[in-house]
Design a protein around this motif. Structure first.
Motif, PDB file in Angstrom:
ATOM      1  N   TYR A 151      -1.024 -15.965  13.772  1.00 55.82           N
ATOM      2  CA  TYR A 151      -0.307 -15.526  14.584  1.00 55.82           C
ATOM      3  C   TYR A 151       0.990 -14.540  14.069  1.00 55.82           C
ATOM      4  O   TYR A 151       1.116 -13.408  13.876  1.00 55.82           O
ATOM      5  CB  TYR A 151      -0.102 -15.957  16.107  1.00 55.82           C
ATOM      6  N   THR A 152       2.197 -14.999  13.491  1.00 55.50           N
ATOM      7  CA  THR A 152       3.165 -15.072  13.489  1.00 55.50           C
ATOM      8  C   THR A 152       3.603 -13.724  12.329  1.00 55.50           C
ATOM      9  O   THR A 152       4.342 -13.196  12.339  1.00 55.50           O
ATOM     10  CB  THR A 152       4.167 -16.836  13.517  1.00 55.50           C
ATOM     11  N   PRO A 153       2.727 -13.962  11.155  1.00 54.21           N
ATOM     12  CA  PRO A 153       2.928 -13.198   9.626  1.00 54.21           C
ATOM     13  C   PRO A 153       1.687 -11.724  10.664  1.00 54.21           C
ATOM     14  O   PRO A 153       2.158 -10.636  10.604  1.00 54.21           O
ATOM     15  CB  PRO A 153       1.671 -13.567   8.542  1.00 54.21           C
ATOM     16  N   VAL A 275       2.090  -9.364  24.339  1.00 58.00           N
ATOM     17  CA  VAL A 275       0.833  -8.157  24.013  1.00 58.00           C
ATOM     18  C   VAL A 275       0.252  -8.051  22.638  1.00 58.00           C
ATOM     19  O   VAL A 275      -0.800  -7.536  22.763  1.00 58.00           O
ATOM     20  CB  VAL A 275       1.878  -6.975  24.810  1.00 58.00           C
ATOM     21  N   ILE A 276       1.385  -7.672  22.223  1.00 56.57           N
ATOM     22  CA  ILE A 276       0.732  -8.191  20.462  1.00 56.57           C
ATOM     23  C   ILE A 276      -0.700  -9.800  20.120  1.00 56.57           C
ATOM     24  O   ILE A 276      -1.096  -9.574  19.471  1.00 56.57           O
ATOM     25  CB  ILE A 276       1.475  -8.622  19.680  1.00 56.57           C
ATOM     26  N   TRP A 277       0.022 -10.393  21.258  1.00 57.95           N
ATOM     27  CA  TRP A 277      -1.195 -11.725  21.313  1.00 57.95           C
ATOM     28  C   TRP A 277      -2.688 -11.367  21.263  1.00 57.95           C
ATOM     29  O   TRP A 277      -3.908 -11.845  20.940  1.00 57.95           O
ATOM     30  CB  TRP A 277      -0.869 -12.962  21.650  1.00 57.95           C
ATOM     31  N   ARG A 278      -2.430 -10.192  22.870  1.00 54.22           N
ATOM     32  CA  ARG A 278      -3.896  -9.613  22.705  1.00 54.22           C
ATOM     33  C   ARG A 278      -4.785  -8.750  21.129  1.00 54.22           C
ATOM     34  O   ARG A 278      -5.411  -8.936  21.403  1.00 54.22           O
ATOM     35  CB  ARG A 278      -4.036  -8.696  23.941  1.00 54.22           C
ATOM     36  N   ASN A 283      -8.452  -9.146  16.634  1.00 55.33           N
ATOM     37  CA  ASN A 283      -8.210  -9.510  15.627  1.00 55.33           C
ATOM     38  C   ASN A 283      -8.689 -11.045  14.899  1.00 55.33           C
ATOM     39  O   ASN A 283      -9.976 -10.452  13.599  1.00 55.33           O
ATOM     40  CB  ASN A 283      -6.581  -9.384  14.580  1.00 55.33           C
ATOM     41  N   VAL A 284      -9.070 -11.957  15.546  1.00 61.32           N
ATOM     42  CA  VAL A 284      -9.368 -12.594  15.226  1.00 61.32           C
ATOM     43  C   VAL A 284     -11.196 -12.700  15.516  1.00 61.32           C
ATOM     44  O   VAL A 284     -12.171 -13.275  14.588  1.00 61.32           O
ATOM     45  CB  VAL A 284      -8.932 -13.282  16.145  1.00 61.32           C
ATOM     46  N   ILE A 285     -11.481 -11.902  16.447  1.00 62.96           N
ATOM     47  CA  ILE A 285     -12.709 -11.869  16.815  1.00 62.96           C
ATOM     48  C   ILE A 285     -13.723 -11.066  15.802  1.00 62.96           C
ATOM     49  O   ILE A 285     -15.282 -11.077  15.254  1.00 62.96           O
ATOM     50  CB  ILE A 285     -12.724 -12.031  18.310  1.00 62.96           C
ATOM     51  N   CYS A 286     -13.072 -10.413  15.765  1.00 60.46           N
ATOM     52  CA  CYS A 286     -13.941  -9.310  14.640  1.00 60.46           C
ATOM     53  C   CYS A 286     -14.032  -9.757  13.411  1.00 60.46           C
ATOM     54  O   CYS A 286     -15.115  -9.644  12.148  1.00 60.46           O
ATOM     55  CB  CYS A 286     -12.275  -7.731  13.916  1.00 60.46           C
ATOM     56  N   GLY A 394      -8.678 -24.466  16.497  1.00 62.40           N
ATOM     57  CA  GLY A 394      -8.874 -22.942  15.560  1.00 62.40           C
ATOM     58  C   GLY A 394      -7.925 -22.256  14.211  1.00 62.40           C
ATOM     59  O   GLY A 394      -7.729 -23.280  13.622  1.00 62.40           O
ATOM     60  N   VAL A 395      -8.347 -21.429  13.677  1.00 60.58           N
ATOM     61  CA  VAL A 395      -7.832 -20.572  12.478  1.00 60.58           C
ATOM     62  C   VAL A 395      -6.057 -20.598  12.621  1.00 60.58           C
ATOM     63  O   VAL A 395      -5.584 -20.911  11.966  1.00 60.58           O
ATOM     64  CB  VAL A 395      -8.767 -19.247  12.534  1.00 60.58           C
TER      65      VAL A 395
END
Length: 469
Positions: A151-153, A275-278, A283-286, A394-395
């Motif tokens: 998430y951070t980058p 909001v970016i977390w959404r 991005n992860v489930i893709c 998790g990843v």
């Protein structure tokens, strides 16, 4: 007049900033269609609380279309086949839809392309638009062009790419087709519970629909400045409560961004990252379509988790957690708020999830499914990413060995008022003792299901064993 254009509605129940609707309206008469496809998602079909929200949101949107002399066509069944049949019946030349990234919806989009081909080749096309996130998944990538896993980058890259696109206006005009396809009656879908009607708390807690979402955003514009300090205090609840409106697409993160972008507070900067977390969750489930079902990290899960199907005592532990009867007031307040309102304060949501997977050592998927059924904002990406973060599987996740201490969390984040609201058995306890009331003040409230020290030692032992295995 041009040929009809179908708008396939899913989690995008709005008129404004609705790319599929906007582009369809520019091309011809519009036929909005919502298909209740209960079979396709399997164990992630709409949960009970989601169905309540869906009913009221569709009812509200139907009235908005009615004000434009339009309507929503409601159908139940296999979405690709139904949409292709409506296109064939009406002579529609395009089906417009906003992209959705849940694996079952991506599959449905592919099936729809095939179904349209079977119904006449190039007579009708599927036009996909980006509309439910700040930016489409795949926009923020590493230097080598790969999607981010952490998430951070990802967040840093997103902040550099902002601002997002401009908002799209409501269509100025919605032309209707000469003949409307048949439609189900919303009430016949029986989305609302009746025997018993357990949804009264949801109705009391929420206003639902596009107008309500914008009212909530207007309210939040005055409160977002306090978010950085207040977001962890459940008794104050300095949170936006925009999550279900965003999930159902009654409002978009694009609209939220442009409404709040000129704020200069730390609260806005922190909220923007939420909001970016959404976007990150999509991005992860893709990358990992089964993320809501499969752990990313390789543990011996038979050693790590206690299986509720393996014994009645473990099953009873799960039931106590679900009912808010663990003996830990902050956990029980959260689980009761979930059942009553379809939502939990974010800090408490994490405490409750951590308690299940670490204090009770019950597989995160049992919690994910319970949240899925009970949350009005149950989102496949967010739910899965959050559960795998808290469970350490998790990843990008918290270390399993970091075990939240619910009693300490409750006191630290001043949850006394919150506990009194949702655990009325403890209403007479003082602020000093309500977080961990002594036996003589518990009355009918249960004793702790397990002590914190004992739970921590058991969890760390099981984790070591799972890694050794």
């Amino acid at each position: 007049m041009n040929s009809p254009q179908i708008v396939w509605l899913r989690r995008d129940l709005r008129l404004a900033d609705q790319p599929a609707l906007y582009h369809a309206a520019q091309s011809g008469p519009v036929i909005p269609v919502f298909v209740l496809d209960d079979e396709r998602a399997g164990d992630h079909a709409y949960g009970g609380a989601s169905r309540v929200w869906l009913h009221h949101s569709l009812d509200s949107l139907g009235k908005s279309f009615g004000g434009r002399r339009s309507r929503i066509v409601l159908r139940k069944g296999d979405a690709p086949q139904i949409l292709a049949a409506i296109a064939d019946q009406t002579g529609a030349t395009a089906i417009h839809a906003n992209r959705h990234y849940e694996p079952w919806w991506k599959e449905a989009e592919d099936e729809l392309k095939d179904a349209l081909s079977d119904h006449g080749g190039d007579a009708c096309t599927l036009e996909l638009h980006d509309g439910n996130y700040l930016m489409p998944p795949g926009t923020a990538t590493t230097g080598s062009g790969d999607p981010y896993k952490i998430y951070t980058p990802f967040s840093r890259a997103m902040l550099e790419l902002l601002p997002p696109r401009d908002e799209l206006p409501d269509p100025e005009t919605l032309h209707s087709p000469d003949n409307w396809p048949d439609s189900d009656d919303l009430a016949d879908w029986k989305l609302l519970p009746t025997d018993p009607d357990w949804a009264g708390g949801i109705r009391d807690f929420w206003e639902i629909g596009e107008a309500a979402a914008h009212d909530r955003l207007d309210w939040w514009a005055d409160g977002v400045g306090d978010y950085d300090d207040g977001r962890n205090l459940p008794s104050q609840d300095t949170t936006s409560r925009l999550s279900p409106h965003l999930h159902w697409g009654e409002i978009t993160p694009i609209q939220v961004y442009h409404r709040l972008k000129d704020k200069r507070s730390d609260g806005w900067q922190t909220f923007l990252k939420e909001v970016i977390w959404r976007d990150y969750a999509q991005n992860v489930i893709c990358q990992f379509p089964n993320y809501g079902r499969d752990s990313y990290r390789d543990y011996d899960e038979r050693t790590l988790w206690r299986n509720p199907k393996a014994g009645h005592l473990i099953a009873e532990d799960l039931k106590c957690w679900q009912k808010g009867m663990t003996g830990y007031p902050i956990v029980d307040a959260g689980m009761r708020q979930l059942w009553r309102t379809g939502w939990i304060h974010n800090r408490v949501r994490m405490i409750c999830a951590s308690f299940l997977v670490k204090h009770l050592l019950i597989d995160w998927r049992h919690g994910e499914q319970w949240y899925w059924d009970c949350l009005v904002d149950a989102d496949y990406g967010n739910n899965a990413v959050n559960w795998q973060w808290i469970s350490g599987t998790g990843v990008d996740s918290n270390m399993f060995s970091r075990i939240m201490a619910p009693l300490t969390q409750s006191e630290k984040f001043e949850a006394a008022g919150y506990i009194r609201e949702y655990v009325p058995e403890l209403a007479d306890c003082s602020d000093d003792c309500i977080h961990d009331p002594p036996d003589e003040m518990r009355g009918e409230y249960p004793a702790k299901i397990i002590g914190h020290k004992e739970a921590r030692e058991r969890a760390l032992s099981a984790y070591r064993d799972s890694k050794d295995g």
